[in-house]
Enzyme design. Sequence first.
Site, short mmCIF file in Angstrom:
data_model
loop_
_atom_site.label_atom_id
_atom_site.label_comp_id
_atom_site.label_asym_id
_atom_site.label_seq_id
_atom_site.Cartn_x
_atom_site.Cartn_y
_atom_site.Cartn_z
N SER A 51 46.65 36.40 32.96
CA SER A 51 47.54 36.42 34.13
C SER A 51 46.79 36.41 35.46
CB SER A 51 48.46 37.65 34.09
OG SER A 51 47.71 38.85 34.06
N ASP A 337 51.73 44.43 42.08
CA ASP A 337 52.57 45.23 41.19
C ASP A 337 51.68 46.33 40.59
OD1 ASP A 337 51.07 44.00 39.16
OD2 ASP A 337 52.62 42.54 38.68
N HIS A 340 48.60 43.91 38.85
CA HIS A 340 47.92 42.76 39.45
C HIS A 340 47.68 42.93 40.95
CE1 HIS A 340 50.21 41.31 35.91
NE2 HIS A 340 49.08 40.67 35.66
#
Length: 363
Positions: A51, A337, A340
């Site tokens: 990610s 978040d 991340h």
Amino acid sequence: MHYMTMKLSMVMLLIFLVVIMFEPSKAIDVVQLRKIAAKNNVTGVFVFGDSSVDPGNNNRLDTTDKSNFPPYGMDFIDGHPTGRFSNGRLTTDFIAEALGYTKVIRPYLEPGVQRTFDLSHGVSFASAGSGYDNLTAQVSNVLSLSHQLKYFAHYKRQLSLKIGPKKAAESIKNAVFVLSMGTNDFLQNYYVEPTRCAQYTVEQYGDYLISNFHDYAKKMHALGARRLVVVGVIPFGCMPLVKTLKGTTKCDDEYNHVALSFNNKIKNELVALKTSLGMKTGYIDAYSLILSATQNPRKYGFLETSKGCCGTGTFEYGITCRGLGACVDRERYLFWDAVHPTDRMYKIIADEALNSIVTKLFN
């Protein structure tokens, strides 16, 4: 004439490095960087990982590991979610822009990308939730690194049909390969699933991941990769989510030690690959940058490092962030978040990455 050209190139490189080393938080000299990239015939950027570098491949997969909904992407170029796990762009987007190719790296699974095969724009095969361990990808039903490399092999075949095998091989040889993963192997696999922790101690598991990385690097080399940059795992003990789960406001030293130990193994393996395969390799120290920003936030212009911007910032990420509100002053947050970084932190990591690319790949 040849001597003078070489001398000028060295001067340009030295100027660039001075700017990077002594002013790491300021904008780099893009003009000089692009000249150096052009001199080294850089054709584009290929991206593999999780990610941290997935620009939206997971949008096309049957997985819950997605971020193609608000508030993700609110600071992206057009203000829309793309599947990037950030409020804006990722490190690889900033790298591609600095090298002079595109402002965004496109996901391989995006409709139309597989028909264009435009190396100058770069492409990402990364998949959120993936790792060096194929089991890690299976847990989230995402693309393993093995699968990502299969897609790249297909990309190469199609490119050869379009521009010819010789030109395709030359383009791939001159491209920069970026690999960023490892965190999920520990946080979503080893510490959660029963299989690997029953087979290995955490140190042994790190060795197992390095063995896998070695094999994948050899496959990349066989497919034409000659310039490889690897992003080290971040100090995941400092993630807001980890702090919440551990019931503390401080970084978890045990987790950070695991991350640091694994990064040292990665660095050692990159040296070995340079010797055994002749690849030019570089390492991006995201660990030290994020730890430093956590400990000295004002140095980097941050005010908040203990929680993310989305929702409460303490546990929400991915699907649990969907539709929630976000902080106003996102430039002041290290984390977007609970897992991340913000695009501003990604930009800081990108500047470090460009330093590594210039010093390690273009010498």
